[in-house]
Enzyme design. Structure first.
Site, PDB file in Angstrom:
ATOM      1  N   CYS A  25       0.845  -1.189   0.000  1.00 56.49           N
ATOM      2  CA  CYS A  25       0.000   0.000   0.000  1.00 56.49           C
ATOM      3  C   CYS A  25       0.890   1.252   0.000  1.00 56.49           C
ATOM      4  O   CYS A  25       1.987   1.238   0.542  1.00 56.49           O
ATOM      5  CB  CYS A  25      -0.946   0.083   1.184  1.00 56.49           C
TER       6      CYS A  25
ATOM      7  N   ARG B  47       3.773  -0.689  -4.946  1.00 52.98           N
ATOM      8  CA  ARG B  47       3.626  -1.125  -3.559  1.00 52.98           C
ATOM      9  C   ARG B  47       2.299  -1.808  -3.307  1.00 52.98           C
ATOM     10  O   ARG B  47       2.099  -2.425  -2.255  1.00 52.98           O
ATOM     11  CB  ARG B  47       3.756   0.078  -2.628  1.00 52.98           C
TER      12      ARG B  47
ATOM     13  N   TRP C 292      -2.977  -2.802  -1.384  1.00 54.02           N
ATOM     14  CA  TRP C 292      -2.719  -4.238  -1.480  1.00 54.02           C
ATOM     15  C   TRP C 292      -3.612  -4.866  -0.409  1.00 54.02           C
ATOM     16  O   TRP C 292      -3.417  -4.640   0.775  1.00 54.02           O
ATOM     17  CB  TRP C 292      -1.245  -4.549  -1.208  1.00 54.02           C
TER      18      TRP C 292
ATOM     19  N   ASN D  57      -1.977   2.371   5.903  1.00 55.08           N
ATOM     20  CA  ASN D  57      -1.128   1.206   5.608  1.00 55.08           C
ATOM     21  C   ASN D  57      -0.943   0.435   6.898  1.00 55.08           C
ATOM     22  O   ASN D  57      -0.766   1.050   7.950  1.00 55.08           O
ATOM     23  CB  ASN D  57       0.268   1.642   5.160  1.00 55.08           C
ATOM     24  N   GLY D  58      -0.914  -0.884   6.823  1.00 55.46           N
ATOM     25  CA  GLY D  58      -0.716  -1.691   8.025  1.00 55.46           C
ATOM     26  C   GLY D  58      -1.933  -2.560   8.283  1.00 55.46           C
ATOM     27  O   GLY D  58      -2.825  -2.680   7.433  1.00 55.46           O
TER      28      GLY D  58
ATOM     29  N   GLU E  39      16.352 -19.242  -5.413  1.00 56.33           N
ATOM     30  CA  GLU E  39      16.047 -17.929  -5.985  1.00 56.33           C
ATOM     31  C   GLU E  39      15.486 -18.089  -7.407  1.00 56.33           C
ATOM     32  O   GLU E  39      14.552 -17.381  -7.794  1.00 56.33           O
ATOM     33  CB  GLU E  39      17.306 -17.052  -5.960  1.00 56.33           C
TER      34      GLU E  39
ATOM     35  N   LYS F  45      11.831 -16.719  -8.514  1.00 52.56           N
ATOM     36  CA  LYS F  45      11.617 -15.755  -9.596  1.00 52.56           C
ATOM     37  C   LYS F  45      10.627 -16.325 -10.596  1.00 52.56           C
ATOM     38  O   LYS F  45       9.743 -15.634 -11.066  1.00 52.56           O
ATOM     39  CB  LYS F  45      12.965 -15.462 -10.270  1.00 52.56           C
TER      40      LYS F  45
ATOM     41  N   GLU G  73       7.046 -16.416  -9.140  1.00 48.24           N
ATOM     42  CA  GLU G  73       6.526 -15.062  -8.927  1.00 48.24           C
ATOM     43  C   GLU G  73       5.910 -14.464 -10.189  1.00 48.24           C
ATOM     44  O   GLU G  73       4.838 -13.876 -10.131  1.00 48.24           O
ATOM     45  CB  GLU G  73       7.680 -14.126  -8.520  1.00 48.24           C
TER      46      GLU G  73
ATOM     47  N   HIS H 132      15.613 -38.690  -2.450  1.00 47.97           N
ATOM     48  CA  HIS H 132      14.951 -38.964  -1.167  1.00 47.97           C
ATOM     49  C   HIS H 132      13.460 -38.634  -1.220  1.00 47.97           C
ATOM     50  O   HIS H 132      12.816 -38.549  -0.179  1.00 47.97           O
ATOM     51  CB  HIS H 132      15.634 -38.161  -0.051  1.00 47.97           C
TER      52      HIS H 132
ATOM     53  N   LYS I 215       5.476  -4.781  -3.868  1.00 46.74           N
ATOM     54  CA  LYS I 215       6.926  -4.637  -3.786  1.00 46.74           C
ATOM     55  C   LYS I 215       7.448  -4.697  -2.351  1.00 46.74           C
ATOM     56  O   LYS I 215       8.404  -5.399  -2.068  1.00 46.74           O
ATOM     57  CB  LYS I 215       7.337  -3.313  -4.442  1.00 46.74           C
TER      58      LYS I 215
HETATM   59  C1  AGP Z   1      11.723 -10.830  -4.571  1.00 49.54           C
HETATM   60  O1  AGP Z   1      11.618 -11.129  -5.925  1.00 49.54           O
HETATM   61  C2  AGP Z   1      10.476 -10.833  -3.856  1.00 49.54           C
HETATM   62  N1  AGP Z   1       9.512  -9.948  -4.420  1.00 49.54           N
HETATM   63  C3  AGP Z   1      10.476 -10.850  -2.350  1.00 49.54           C
HETATM   64  O2  AGP Z   1      10.741 -12.152  -1.964  1.00 49.54           O
HETATM   65  C4  AGP Z   1      11.432  -9.874  -1.615  1.00 49.54           C
HETATM   66  O3  AGP Z   1      12.759 -10.228  -1.862  1.00 49.54           O
HETATM   67  C5  AGP Z   1      11.124  -9.924  -0.103  1.00 49.54           C
HETATM   68  O4  AGP Z   1       9.793  -9.544   0.112  1.00 49.54           O
HETATM   69  C6  AGP Z   1      12.051  -9.075   0.711  1.00 49.54           C
HETATM   70  O5  AGP Z   1      11.966  -7.727   0.355  1.00 49.54           O
HETATM   71  P1  AGP Z   1      13.055  -6.699   0.858  1.00 49.54           P
HETATM   72  O6  AGP Z   1      14.351  -7.068   0.204  1.00 49.54           O
HETATM   73  O7  AGP Z   1      12.539  -5.366   0.422  1.00 49.54           O
HETATM   74  O8  AGP Z   1      13.129  -6.828   2.346  1.00 49.54           O
END
Ligand code: AGP
Length: 608
Positions: free
Chosen positions: A2, A27, A73, A99-100, A479, A483, A486, A502, A603
């Site tokens: 947000c 955001r 969000w 926000n929150g 990672e 990606k 996501e 396993h 984000k």
């Molecule tokens: C990364 O592609 C993600 N969107 C997410 O996992 C991100 O890395 C995580 O939320 C941490 O964010 P930050 O680095 O702003 O703390």
């Protein structure tokens, strides 16, 4: 998660609020809204969808020189017009953006309903508007303080009231709130990005504070409305670096990695002594020698880079090191050790789980340093020292260049710690030379990436994929899977290559491709043997490797190799991650998806 904006001054507020919202849209982007104090009273427009949908739906006449806005969000209730902020009270004279998360919203909603209030949304935020609207206190500040005393949870919020059109009242507890000072005008935002174009003179509210913002200035108070004087200061940022207009952010950020790598390394390498200089860590050599353990904390991709970084610190500095998801850390009541160096990693510097972990460590007397990208962010301000990553603004939800700079931050940290301990000068110099050559190699991976497009299209056709790697390659695989899932919404799961037999091998089939990380190192043979086990079961392979690795018979079957240039082995995780970023990007683009704003995500994750 947000975004909040606010403006009060000489100009028409609505266009400025919409412009600010478009800068914060990464955001949270499921709905947006604005409230303006017009001469005829409070006007509110809100809508499910993107900021441009709101803009198109706004009435032509929406004049007023003060107002607030929000991009959402969803936490409470789906993305609908009714749940979009701002929320108003029953009289339609109070508007609130927030926000929150309010933890006691359900109880307050029940109380208000029992009292005859008709709630118009499913949100927690709406209760704040009603509590303020129903307050018998005299001033808006008193009404807000009274309402805040009734709520539990986290908030950054901004309030306007039609009866006092000369002010915006803002408050913060756990979610950032920044006040920007202009010339006879003031801005309010949850993020510097929304106001830096207008002013770089800002004040960050602290937790528990309330502020009155008028066109002439601002006044800050504690929760009990006693004065808490706070001066605005100049932030040392280049406003143009926040110009992130247009689309295609993930692609552009991915391509910015060679330059980002140069930025994070600039001025920090010492060729003569084969070490790094990280003055911001505030660690004397004597203190460095006393460190007995390193504990890295981060969330999501920052946690995976933390895993890569921890193994690097252990290897180079010979200090036991591990990484833990910050979101879990404080809930297991961790023992905080005085001779442990805690390292918090975060692009945004705002991730609430990481911030709360930092606060838990500091509350218990531990020492914590940060690897943070956003200058002046909450985590950056909370830690005992740290390294700014200088990745530049990162807008795409899927993090790319921030991760590369985080890993390089760890290389620098490991080098500095190692050279104060037992890492030889020759080893240090080897790494410094490797780091100096790295931006060029990153560029080479990007330049040679055309062949990846076809591979990505093939992977996009699979519903489910494995990503595997060993030791240093395992967090790279994690990672890569992160990606891919996501931005493509495909099921992608990461395993240590050694773990396949396993259990997960049961799922391998011609429909389930595996992306494997196989550097030329002491584990190459073992890795290739495991790939044979996949191939023997018909599983298609994509192998990210070095040219000298002999994949033998595998290459006669359903196996595609992606060779990356050789560097120092410690830098393999960066060069092997970039092809995985490209695979995710091209697969998602091929599927016609919006890679910059993937569904359900935002984000910065500023709610627990
Ligand atoms: C990364 O592609 C993600 N969107 C997410 O996992 C991100 O890395 C995580 O939320 C941490 O964010 P930050 O680095 O702003 O703390």
């Amino acid at each position: 998660m947000c975004g909040i904006v606010g403006y009060i001054g000489r100009l028409d507020a609505a266009p400025l609020l919409l412009e600010g919202l478009s800068r914060l849209e990464h955001r949270g982007y499921d709905s947006a809204g604005v409230a303006v104090l017009a001469p005829s009273g409070l006007k509110v427009a809100r809508r499910a969808g993107r900021v441009r949908d709101l803009q198109e739906a706004m009435p032509r006449r929406f004049g007023g020189r003060a107002g607030i806005g929000h991009t959402r969000w969803a936490t409470h209730g789906p993305a609908t017009d009714a749940n979009a902020h701002p929320h108003v009270d029953a009289t339609g004279r109070v508007a609130v953006v927030h926000n929150g998360i309010l933890d006691n919203a359900a109880a307050l909603r029940a109380e208000l309903t029992a009292d005859g209030v008709e709630l118009a949304s499913d949100t927690d935020t709406e209760v704040v508007a009603h509590l303020i609207g129903r307050s018998g206190a005299e001033t808006l500040e008193e009404k807000v303080a009274e309402a805040l005393a009734r709520i539990d949870g986290t908030y950054g919020l901004a309030v306007v009231h039609a009866d006092v059109p000369d002010r915006i009242v803002v408050a913060r507890h756990g979610s950032p709130l920044i006040i920007g000072v202009g010339d006879h005008e003031m801005h309010v935002a949850s993020d510097l990005a929304a106001l830096v174009r207008y002013t770089t003179t800002v004040a960050h509210l602290e937790d528990g504070e309330i502020a009155t913002v008028t066109a002439a200035g601002f006044t800050t108070y504690r929760a009990d409305l006693t004065h808490a004087p706070r001066a605005a200061t100049e932030v040392d940022v280049d406003p143009s670096s926040y110009d992130v207009d247009g689309d295609d952010h993930m692609h552009r950020e991915l391509l910015d990695q060679p330059a980002a790598a140069e930025r994070v390394l600039r001025g920090r390498l010492d060729e003569r002594f084969g070490t790094a200089h990280l003055g911001g860590l505030n660690l004397e050599p004597r203190e460095t020698r006393a460190i007995r353990r390193v504990k890295v904390l981060g969330c999501g991709s920052a946690f995976y880079v933390g895993q890569m970084g921890a193994s690097l610190v252990e290897e180079l500095a010979r200090i036991p090191a591990d990484a833990e998801a910050a979101s879990e850390f404080r809930y297991r009541n961790p023992v905080i050790e005085p001779d442990t160096l805690y390292v918090a990693v975060s692009q945004s510097g705002e991730t609430i789980d990481t911030l709360l972990a930092v606060q838990e460590i500091r509350r218990k007397g531990g020492r914590v340093v940060g690897l943070v990208n956003v200058v002046g962010s909450a985590i950056a301000r909370e830690v005992d020292g740290g390294i700014y990553l200088h990745a530049g603004p990162e807008v795409a939800v899927a993090s790319t260049k921030a991760l590369t700079t985080m890993y390089l931050g760890f290389v620098l940290l490991a080098l500095q710690l190692g050279r104060v301990r037992d890492l030889s000068v020759a080893e240090g110099k080897r790494l410094v030379a490797g780091l100096q050559a790295l931006p060029g190699l990153v560029q080479q991976v990007l330049d040679d990436s055309d062949a990846l497009v076809d591979v990505a299209h093939r992977l996009a056709a699979a519903d489910s994929l494995f990503f595997v790697g060993r030791v240093r390659g395992y967090p790279v695989a994690r990672e890569g899977a992160q990606k891919f899932k996501e931005v493509t919404y495909r099921h992608a799961e990461a395993y240590p290559t050694s773990e396949l037999k396993h259990g997960p091998l049961a799922l391998v089939s011609p429909d389930v491709p595996t992306v494997a990380i196989v550097p030329a190192d002491e584990l190459t043979e073992r890795n290739v043997a495991a790939l044979h086990e996949i191939s023997a079961r018909g599983g298609p392979l994509v192998v990210v490797t070095h040219a000298e690795v002999d994949l033998g018979e595998l290459e006669r079957g359903a196996c595609t190799r992606i060779d990356v240039p050789r560097s120092e082995r410690e830098l393999d995780p960066i060069l092997m991650t970039i092809p995985l970023q490209l695979l995710a990007l091209h697969a998602a683009t091929h599927l016609g998806l919006d890679v910059d704003k993937p569904r359900n995500l935002a984000k910065s994750v500023t709610v627990e």
